[in-house]
Design a protein around this motif. Sequence first.
Motif, mmCIF file in Angstrom:
data_model
loop_
_atom_site.group_PDB
_atom_site.id
_atom_site.type_symbol
_atom_site.label_atom_id
_atom_site.label_comp_id
_atom_site.label_asym_id
_atom_site.label_seq_id
_atom_site.Cartn_x
_atom_site.Cartn_y
_atom_site.Cartn_z
ATOM 1 N N ARG A 13 96.391 -40.340 56.174
ATOM 2 C CA ARG A 13 97.061 -40.958 55.034
ATOM 3 C C ARG A 13 98.290 -41.730 55.509
ATOM 4 N NH1 ARG A 13 94.720 -39.390 50.489
ATOM 5 N NH2 ARG A 13 93.603 -37.422 50.430
ATOM 6 N N ALA A 14 98.752 -42.628 54.667
ATOM 7 C CA ALA A 14 99.958 -43.390 54.982
ATOM 8 C C ALA A 14 101.144 -42.455 55.193
ATOM 9 C CB ALA A 14 100.257 -44.390 53.854
ATOM 10 N N SER A 15 101.200 -41.373 54.418
ATOM 11 C CA SER A 15 102.284 -40.398 54.575
ATOM 12 C C SER A 15 102.285 -39.779 55.961
ATOM 13 C CB SER A 15 102.170 -39.286 53.523
ATOM 14 O OG SER A 15 102.397 -39.796 52.240
ATOM 15 N N HIS A 16 101.096 -39.545 56.516
ATOM 16 C CA HIS A 16 101.006 -38.973 57.856
ATOM 17 C C HIS A 16 101.625 -39.928 58.870
ATOM 18 C CE1 HIS A 16 97.182 -36.631 56.442
ATOM 19 N NE2 HIS A 16 98.290 -36.140 55.929
ATOM 20 N N ALA A 17 101.251 -41.191 58.793
ATOM 21 C CA ALA A 17 101.769 -42.182 59.743
ATOM 22 C C ALA A 17 103.286 -42.341 59.593
ATOM 23 C CB ALA A 17 101.069 -43.519 59.531
ATOM 24 N N LEU A 18 103.774 -42.366 58.356
ATOM 25 C CA LEU A 18 105.211 -42.519 58.132
ATOM 26 C C LEU A 18 105.987 -41.291 58.607
ATOM 27 C CD1 LEU A 18 105.113 -44.238 54.638
ATOM 28 C CD2 LEU A 18 105.697 -45.298 56.837
ATOM 29 N N ALA A 19 105.393 -40.109 58.484
ATOM 30 C CA ALA A 19 106.043 -38.889 58.980
ATOM 31 C C ALA A 19 106.191 -38.948 60.498
ATOM 32 C CB ALA A 19 105.245 -37.654 58.568
ATOM 33 N N VAL A 20 105.173 -39.444 61.182
ATOM 34 C CA VAL A 20 105.241 -39.573 62.643
ATOM 35 C C VAL A 20 106.282 -40.621 63.027
ATOM 36 C CG1 VAL A 20 103.930 -40.246 64.701
ATOM 37 C CG2 VAL A 20 102.884 -38.739 63.003
ATOM 38 N N VAL A 21 106.362 -41.729 62.287
ATOM 39 C CA VAL A 21 107.375 -42.749 62.561
ATOM 40 C C VAL A 21 108.776 -42.161 62.403
ATOM 41 C CG1 VAL A 21 108.369 -44.921 61.701
ATOM 42 C CG2 VAL A 21 105.906 -44.721 62.025
ATOM 43 N N ALA A 22 108.985 -41.367 61.338
ATOM 44 C CA ALA A 22 110.295 -40.741 61.125
ATOM 45 C C ALA A 22 110.616 -39.767 62.258
ATOM 46 C CB ALA A 22 110.324 -40.024 59.773
ATOM 47 N N ALA A 23 109.614 -39.013 62.719
ATOM 48 C CA ALA A 23 109.830 -38.067 63.818
ATOM 49 C C ALA A 23 110.203 -38.802 65.102
ATOM 50 C CB ALA A 23 108.585 -37.207 64.027
ATOM 51 N N VAL A 24 109.552 -39.921 65.367
ATOM 52 C CA VAL A 24 109.874 -40.716 66.562
ATOM 53 C C VAL A 24 111.286 -41.302 66.438
ATOM 54 C CG1 VAL A 24 109.252 -42.809 67.844
ATOM 55 C CG2 VAL A 24 107.474 -41.188 67.148
ATOM 56 N N ALA A 25 111.683 -41.685 65.227
ATOM 57 C CA ALA A 25 113.042 -42.206 65.017
ATOM 58 C C ALA A 25 114.083 -41.133 65.330
ATOM 59 C CB ALA A 25 113.196 -42.697 63.578
ATOM 60 N N VAL A 26 113.778 -39.884 64.996
ATOM 61 C CA VAL A 26 114.700 -38.792 65.314
ATOM 62 C C VAL A 26 114.840 -38.651 66.824
ATOM 63 C CG1 VAL A 26 115.113 -36.309 65.137
ATOM 64 C CG2 VAL A 26 114.231 -37.553 63.172
ATOM 65 N N VAL A 27 113.725 -38.688 67.524
ATOM 66 C CA VAL A 27 113.773 -38.568 68.991
ATOM 67 C C VAL A 27 114.594 -39.711 69.578
ATOM 68 C CG1 VAL A 27 112.390 -38.560 71.109
ATOM 69 C CG2 VAL A 27 111.612 -37.274 69.115
ATOM 70 N N ALA A 28 114.435 -40.909 69.038
ATOM 71 C CA ALA A 28 115.225 -42.047 69.524
ATOM 72 C C ALA A 28 116.707 -41.850 69.225
ATOM 73 C CB ALA A 28 114.721 -43.338 68.884
ATOM 74 N N ALA A 29 117.019 -41.220 68.099
ATOM 75 C CA ALA A 29 118.416 -41.024 67.714
ATOM 76 C C ALA A 29 119.121 -39.987 68.576
ATOM 77 C CB ALA A 29 118.505 -40.609 66.244
ATOM 78 N N VAL A 30 118.400 -39.002 69.087
ATOM 79 C CA VAL A 30 119.025 -37.915 69.857
ATOM 80 C C VAL A 30 118.871 -38.097 71.359
ATOM 81 C CG1 VAL A 30 118.723 -36.293 67.958
ATOM 82 C CG2 VAL A 30 117.009 -36.365 69.773
ATOM 83 N N ARG A 31 118.436 -39.237 71.803
ATOM 84 C CA ARG A 31 118.104 -39.427 73.216
ATOM 85 C C ARG A 31 119.300 -39.361 74.157
ATOM 86 N NH1 ARG A 31 118.418 -44.401 71.082
ATOM 87 N NH2 ARG A 31 119.445 -46.014 72.285
ATOM 88 N N GLY A 32 120.515 -39.317 73.645
ATOM 89 C CA GLY A 32 121.696 -39.236 74.506
ATOM 90 C C GLY A 32 121.866 -37.882 75.158
ATOM 91 N N SER A 33 121.264 -36.859 74.611
ATOM 92 C CA SER A 33 121.353 -35.504 75.147
ATOM 93 C C SER A 33 119.980 -35.081 75.648
ATOM 94 C CB SER A 33 121.829 -34.549 74.042
ATOM 95 O OG SER A 33 121.617 -33.210 74.404
ATOM 96 N N VAL A 34 119.919 -34.622 76.890
ATOM 97 C CA VAL A 34 118.633 -34.251 77.477
ATOM 98 C C VAL A 34 118.003 -33.088 76.721
ATOM 99 C CG1 VAL A 34 117.509 -33.380 79.565
ATOM 100 C CG2 VAL A 34 119.294 -35.109 79.750
ATOM 101 N N MET A 35 118.790 -32.047 76.446
ATOM 102 C CA MET A 35 118.243 -30.887 75.755
ATOM 103 C C MET A 35 117.798 -31.242 74.336
ATOM 104 S SD MET A 35 117.284 -27.827 76.080
ATOM 105 C CE MET A 35 118.101 -27.070 77.443
ATOM 106 N N ALA A 36 118.603 -32.049 73.640
ATOM 107 C CA ALA A 36 118.240 -32.468 72.287
ATOM 108 C C ALA A 36 116.969 -33.313 72.313
ATOM 109 C CB ALA A 36 119.387 -33.238 71.636
ATOM 110 N N THR A 37 116.836 -34.152 73.330
ATOM 111 C CA THR A 37 115.627 -34.971 73.453
ATOM 112 C C THR A 37 114.397 -34.099 73.666
ATOM 113 O OG1 THR A 37 116.919 -36.791 74.360
ATOM 114 C CG2 THR A 37 114.541 -36.855 74.729
#
Length: 166
Positions: A13-37
């Motif tokens: 579903r579109a919701s599934h794809a958008l949920a994965v996009v949001a999850a990837v955005a979180v990973v991109a946002a926390v990439r400054g910390s190795v443990m957080a990444t």
Amino acid sequence: MAVSRGTDRRRVRASHALAVVAAVAVVAAVRGSVMATLIGVAGAGTVLAGLVRRSEPSVVFGGAALFAATVLAATGPASAESVLLGGFGAVVAADLGTFGLGLDHDADAAVATTRVELLHAVGSVVVAISTAGVGYALFEAAPRGGSLGVVALLLGGVVLAWLLRE
């Protein structure tokens, strides 16, 4: 002898794809910390696995791991904007993922649900942006050097989760 389980008629579903996009955005946002990444990548993987396995608890756990990665990044070098994006992205990822899984249970695969899913996604993002704006204003109003601003941002994430569950 192989056992056939039949074909899985549920579609992505579109919701599934958008949920994965949001999850990837979180990973991109926390990439400054190795443990957080690392925690963020594990959380995004758990969200994805939960969507593939159609497991709502896995999606929620993955969203919680993404939020934990954001909290960890907030204690380090992450900017307020990254913390906002990560925190609210984690909540939106879990919300959209569980919404899509709920549609799997309620609607047949032949039912067109894309408009409903996109409307829900827009509503979730509008609530997230509104809550983020208030959280950011509180963060900027808090005195520098204290933890009050970070607590305000995290409280905003909790309020967002509550609003999206209602």
